[in-house]
Design a protein around this motif. Sequence first.
Motif, PDB file in Angstrom:
ATOM      1  N   ALA A 184       0.815  -1.354  -0.198  1.00 52.36           N
ATOM      2  CA  ALA A 184      -0.157  -0.031   0.111  1.00 52.36           C
ATOM      3  C   ALA A 184       0.941   1.242  -0.040  1.00 52.36           C
ATOM      4  O   ALA A 184       0.338   2.150  -0.818  1.00 52.36           O
ATOM      5  N   ARG A 185       1.776   1.228   0.791  1.00 49.71           N
ATOM      6  CA  ARG A 185       2.633   2.673   1.039  1.00 49.71           C
ATOM      7  C   ARG A 185       4.258   2.331  -0.036  1.00 49.71           C
ATOM      8  O   ARG A 185       4.710   1.212   0.145  1.00 49.71           O
ATOM      9  N   ALA A 186       4.548   3.365  -0.444  1.00 51.12           N
ATOM     10  CA  ALA A 186       5.726   3.357  -1.524  1.00 51.12           C
ATOM     11  C   ALA A 186       6.880   2.809  -0.643  1.00 51.12           C
ATOM     12  O   ALA A 186       7.735   2.088  -1.205  1.00 51.12           O
ATOM     13  N   SER A 187       6.822   3.158   0.567  1.00 43.50           N
ATOM     14  CA  SER A 187       8.179   2.872   1.458  1.00 43.50           C
ATOM     15  C   SER A 187       8.198   1.623   1.814  1.00 43.50           C
ATOM     16  O   SER A 187       9.226   1.047   2.160  1.00 43.50           O
ATOM     17  N   ASP A 188       7.211   0.739   1.616  1.00 48.45           N
ATOM     18  CA  ASP A 188       7.052  -0.785   1.852  1.00 48.45           C
ATOM     19  C   ASP A 188       7.379  -1.689   0.767  1.00 48.45           C
ATOM     20  O   ASP A 188       7.536  -2.808   0.828  1.00 48.45           O
ATOM     21  N   ILE A 189       7.518  -1.224  -0.476  1.00 47.41           N
ATOM     22  CA  ILE A 189       7.613  -2.070  -1.567  1.00 47.41           C
ATOM     23  C   ILE A 189       9.192  -2.542  -1.285  1.00 47.41           C
ATOM     24  O   ILE A 189      10.140  -1.760  -0.942  1.00 47.41           O
ATOM     25  N   SER A 190       9.175  -3.902  -1.807  1.00 52.08           N
ATOM     26  CA  SER A 190      10.423  -4.622  -1.723  1.00 52.08           C
ATOM     27  C   SER A 190      11.480  -3.840  -2.452  1.00 52.08           C
ATOM     28  O   SER A 190      11.402  -3.486  -3.698  1.00 52.08           O
ATOM     29  N   ARG A 191      12.911  -3.684  -1.871  1.00 53.13           N
ATOM     30  CA  ARG A 191      13.940  -3.083  -2.796  1.00 53.13           C
ATOM     31  C   ARG A 191      14.641  -4.298  -3.373  1.00 53.13           C
ATOM     32  O   ARG A 191      15.729  -4.081  -3.968  1.00 53.13           O
ATOM     33  N   ASP A 192      14.363  -5.534  -3.366  1.00 52.39           N
ATOM     34  CA  ASP A 192      14.955  -6.453  -4.054  1.00 52.39           C
ATOM     35  C   ASP A 192      14.747  -6.549  -5.672  1.00 52.39           C
ATOM     36  O   ASP A 192      13.660  -5.742  -5.953  1.00 52.39           O
ATOM     37  N   TYR A 193      15.643  -7.259  -6.190  1.00 50.92           N
ATOM     38  CA  TYR A 193      15.493  -7.127  -7.857  1.00 50.92           C
ATOM     39  C   TYR A 193      14.794  -8.656  -8.391  1.00 50.92           C
ATOM     40  O   TYR A 193      14.986  -9.459  -7.507  1.00 50.92           O
ATOM     41  N   ILE A 194      14.421  -8.580  -9.401  1.00 47.23           N
ATOM     42  CA  ILE A 194      13.822  -9.668 -10.257  1.00 47.23           C
ATOM     43  C   ILE A 194      14.341  -9.601 -11.717  1.00 47.23           C
ATOM     44  O   ILE A 194      14.523  -8.594 -12.269  1.00 47.23           O
ATOM     45  N   LEU A 195      15.064 -10.747 -12.122  1.00 47.53           N
ATOM     46  CA  LEU A 195      15.373 -10.806 -13.390  1.00 47.53           C
ATOM     47  C   LEU A 195      14.563 -11.579 -14.235  1.00 47.53           C
ATOM     48  O   LEU A 195      14.214 -12.682 -13.780  1.00 47.53           O
TER      49      LEU A 195
END
Length: 513
Positions: free
Chosen positions: A334-345
């Motif tokens: 819901a919140r921008a600050s909660d989105i995961s900083r992980d990457y996806i290839l």
Amino acid sequence: MVDDEAMSDVIDLLIVGGGINGAGIAADASGRGLSVLLCEQGDLAGATSSASSKLIHGGLRYLEHWHFRLVHEALVEREILLRKAPHLIQPQRFILPHRPHLRPRWLIRIGLFLYDHLAKRGQLPASKGLPLLANENNPLKNKLKYGFQYFDCKVDDARLVVANALQAQQQGARILTRTACQSAIRQDGLWHVELEDSDTGQCQKHRAKVLINATGPWAQSFIEKQLQQQSPQNIRLVKGSHFIVKGLYSGDQAYLLQNDDDRIVFVIPFCDDFTLVGTTDTEYSGDPAAVKMDKEEESYLLQAVNECFAQQVNSNDILWRYAGVRPLCDDDSARASDISRDYILELGLGDDGSAPLLSVFGGKITTYRKLAETALEQLKPFLPQMGPNSTAQAPLVGGDIAGDSEGAYDQWLHTQAHHYPWLPRTLLTRLGRAYGSQLGEVLADATAMSDMGPCFGADLYRREVEYLLAKEWARSSEDILWRRSKLGLYFKQAEVEQLEVFIRKLTQGGLDS
Ligand SMILES: Cc1cc2nc3c(=O)[nH]c(=O)nc-3n(C[C@H](O)[C@H](O)[C@H](O)COP(=O)(O)OP(=O)(O)OC[C@H]3O[C@@H](n4cnc5c(N)ncnc54)[C@H](O)[C@@H]3O)c2cc1C
């Protein structure tokens, strides 16, 4: 106009995007013996990779979101990168003031314990609690009585990108800046790619076995517009802004401030004389190239500082603002600050199973090396001739500074001071940090300050400018003053103009690059 000559060779890997991920993949792939071409529409690190908080960190905050995989990987990488580029990456002591109404002490202690132990630590000390005594070394308000100390690393983000591009070039890769990928189509098992010089509009065509989409905030739009395909991931663009003020306090410690909205704000010593404050998390939908700090973000960061520091700052104290957009994979937070900083290839193949497209979604500067290694492992079946990865051990260009023990960098700098006794200490310190063991390349045959040529402003001399134009793809005063260095913080407008005149003269006269 199309250059048919360039059609003759098939490249193994064509990488679109000269941020940290594109440059990191180019360095890894070329080190494995693959032929590589990287195109960047603007300057290297011209987008997100020069707009970060400039930390190589595990991300203490991510523990609260249970992102243990990411934190573990980032902490492992922190150790590796510290050894690979000791000139660009240094340990940074942080103080986290305790604010009892936000998080209890025991919770922070558990978080820091995990942070200390999720990966093996080499040079960096363990965390500890400490009273915040009211004295002249403590710039915080008296109401903050207790804090925690822990260590992360700071990095020159833009120069880390350049160091990777140099590494790639030394290993045979071609790096084309100011060159946009306009389109790419699969045909006869290969990618047919059209590139356009962003300044002259001149086109060139290339064929490649594999296409890498490392366009950061453009990753989704690149697939949809340039490739005319459907993107496998939705990117959420989350803006983050920072500002720089004159040094808020003495001492080399940084602060991690807890905010009432559950977010954190960094306050970090920057370039000796300044303090960096950031960052924000705001949903963004515009052109990533046009991102700017807005008034609300500015007030938010000012308030965070003024809440905790005795010295108060306001808008007039701000010397420089910068913003970037995080290209994050939409995980429905819901919140921008909660989105995961992980990457996806994401790996996509043509109908006949050939011509792979590998797209990078998300990621951190901290994890770029691992991301590149993982990307190439995924591509092995398509490029079986690739050699093993060596990026975990090999130093980056400029980073082959003897020993990885604490103090090795200082010892190396001390040796350089003997080698170049005529170089003022402050200039040597700046050049050492920027170029590491490439220092000799920059100074070339200079044996006295008079050999450095005229000074453009601060301590930027003609010799360094010539080096940057000839060897580091710099083409404008902005490239030199805000990415290859941060001397823009010291330059007056008239000095910038003089530098521009010089660059124009020199580049029109022709330089090897
Ligand atoms: C505010 C903020 C703070 C951050 N702080 C940290 C931090 O402290 N530590 C950390 O580890 N990470 C941090 N990050 C994350 C990190 O900065 C990014 O994950 C990383 O820089 C992304 O790199 P990239 O190479 O994927 O994208 P970018 O650096 O954006 O590079 C993509 C490049 O692709 C180019 N491009 C796009 N389209 C084309 C085309 N058609 N042809 C040619 N070129 C093209 C663009 O010009 C751009 O230069 C932060 C991010 C932000 C926004």
